[in-house]
Design an enzyme around this catalytic site. Sequence first.
Site, mmCIF file in Angstrom:
data_model
loop_
_atom_site.group_PDB
_atom_site.id
_atom_site.type_symbol
_atom_site.label_atom_id
_atom_site.label_comp_id
_atom_site.label_asym_id
_atom_site.label_seq_id
_atom_site.Cartn_x
_atom_site.Cartn_y
_atom_site.Cartn_z
ATOM 1 N N ASN A 10 0.870 -1.181 0.000
ATOM 2 C CA ASN A 10 0.000 0.000 0.000
ATOM 3 C C ASN A 10 0.903 1.226 0.000
ATOM 4 O O ASN A 10 1.529 1.546 1.002
ATOM 5 C CB ASN A 10 -0.887 -0.041 1.262
ATOM 6 C CG ASN A 10 -1.717 1.222 1.421
ATOM 7 O OD1 ASN A 10 -1.765 2.063 0.510
ATOM 8 N ND2 ASN A 10 -2.371 1.361 2.562
ATOM 9 N N LYS A 12 0.094 4.237 -0.182
ATOM 10 C CA LYS A 12 -0.561 5.403 0.446
ATOM 11 C C LYS A 12 -0.372 6.638 -0.452
ATOM 12 O O LYS A 12 -0.296 6.478 -1.674
ATOM 13 C CB LYS A 12 -0.018 5.608 1.859
ATOM 14 C CG LYS A 12 -0.136 4.313 2.692
ATOM 15 C CD LYS A 12 0.034 4.493 4.164
ATOM 16 C CE LYS A 12 -0.125 3.152 4.864
ATOM 17 N NZ LYS A 12 -0.035 3.221 6.302
ATOM 18 N N HIS A 94 -9.501 1.104 5.413
ATOM 19 C CA HIS A 94 -8.177 1.267 6.024
ATOM 20 C C HIS A 94 -8.317 2.176 7.246
ATOM 21 O O HIS A 94 -9.137 3.104 7.243
ATOM 22 C CB HIS A 94 -7.204 1.868 5.006
ATOM 23 C CG HIS A 94 -5.786 1.836 5.489
ATOM 24 N ND1 HIS A 94 -5.307 2.746 6.403
ATOM 25 C CD2 HIS A 94 -4.761 0.983 5.222
ATOM 26 C CE1 HIS A 94 -4.035 2.446 6.663
ATOM 27 N NE2 HIS A 94 -3.686 1.384 5.961
ATOM 28 N N GLU A 96 -6.678 4.568 8.243
ATOM 29 C CA GLU A 96 -6.526 6.009 7.948
ATOM 30 C C GLU A 96 -7.819 6.577 7.362
ATOM 31 O O GLU A 96 -8.161 7.726 7.605
ATOM 32 C CB GLU A 96 -5.324 6.213 7.009
ATOM 33 C CG GLU A 96 -4.012 6.000 7.754
ATOM 34 C CD GLU A 96 -2.879 5.406 6.935
ATOM 35 O OE1 GLU A 96 -2.926 5.450 5.693
ATOM 36 O OE2 GLU A 96 -1.927 4.870 7.561
ATOM 37 N N GLU A 166 -5.019 -5.092 10.542
ATOM 38 C CA GLU A 166 -3.990 -4.072 10.733
ATOM 39 C C GLU A 166 -4.227 -3.363 12.062
ATOM 40 O O GLU A 166 -5.011 -2.394 12.121
ATOM 41 C CB GLU A 166 -4.045 -3.043 9.604
ATOM 42 C CG GLU A 166 -3.817 -3.612 8.228
ATOM 43 C CD GLU A 166 -3.298 -2.563 7.256
ATOM 44 O OE1 GLU A 166 -2.163 -2.702 6.796
ATOM 45 O OE2 GLU A 166 -4.004 -1.577 6.988
ATOM 46 N N GLY A 172 2.765 2.202 10.800
ATOM 47 C CA GLY A 172 3.686 3.331 10.689
ATOM 48 C C GLY A 172 4.458 3.635 11.957
ATOM 49 O O GLY A 172 5.055 4.705 12.082
ATOM 50 N N SER A 211 3.761 -2.175 10.078
ATOM 51 C CA SER A 211 5.223 -2.192 10.248
ATOM 52 C C SER A 211 5.876 -3.502 9.819
ATOM 53 O O SER A 211 6.839 -3.953 10.442
ATOM 54 C CB SER A 211 5.597 -1.857 11.706
ATOM 55 O OG SER A 211 5.179 -0.551 12.028
HETATM 56 P P1 13P Z 1 3.248 0.384 7.576
HETATM 57 O O1 13P Z 1 3.766 -0.901 6.975
HETATM 58 O O2 13P Z 1 3.964 1.597 7.077
HETATM 59 O O3 13P Z 1 3.170 0.299 9.060
HETATM 60 O O4 13P Z 1 1.734 0.555 7.046
HETATM 61 C C1 13P Z 1 0.861 -0.495 7.163
HETATM 62 C C2 13P Z 1 -0.394 -0.147 6.436
HETATM 63 O O5 13P Z 1 -1.138 0.718 6.841
HETATM 64 C C3 13P Z 1 -0.678 -0.875 5.191
HETATM 65 O O6 13P Z 1 -1.965 -0.631 4.750
#
Ligand code: 13P
Length: 249
Positions: A10, A12, A94, A96, A166, A172, A211
Amino acid sequence: MIRQKIVAGNWKMNGSKESIQTLISGLLDMDGSNSEVVIAPSFPYLSQVHDLIDGSNLVMAAQNASQEEKGAFTGEVSVSMLADFGVKYILLGHSERRSLYGETDEVVASKVKTVLGFGLIPMLCIGETLEERESGKTLEVCERQIQAVIDVVGVESFAKMTIAYEPVWAIGTGLSASADQAQEVHQSIRAFLAKSSESVSEKVQILYGGSVKASTSSALFKMPDVDGALVGGASLDAKEFIAIVKTAG
Ligand code: 13P
């Protein structure tokens, strides 16, 4: 049941025409893999990525979609548009999107319905915050997020979907859930689905996200209920992402 592993990146809201060209040419050097390798660019780059990965084993996902089919919804992107560009998976819910853009369980469920209606595959993202984990609500939250989708599309639809667990506290932060922590939740999610349909619970692929790095992915992928990973930051680095794919076998 043997479930194929999926390793999805992803991206982002990252990338430019130039950086994406470089990243994909790095990914195209990857040896064949038994896993399905998926990348999720931002909307403007879908066309570019579609052309670059043509003829390869890479598969494209989108990061979001509208629950509406078409019409006066300024700024939204429809599922049929994404299908036009060869998108196979669509990330939905997600954390976010849920926390920063107010997507409720109901909105996410409605998006799942639209995506299924167009024959694309929802990658339903679920997971608890740190506060929820610390107060022992991890499973309650995951089950609530899944139940909202079952209420709209039925449990059988999960045979045509993937789930990404997740934990919000792992996204992150550099602090991945341990392989045991991921396994515990994945197994519980499967058990929750099994209450309504044993066959669906055995079929659905459940990815872990938060992560993920090459140094942690092999332990995760050894877990019987971890069917792959949804990778954020590390997917922007071709070498690291390929190393993660390799650990999936
Ligand atoms: P990270 O791998 O940067 O922690 O992000 C995970 C994520 O949100 C994947 O959708």
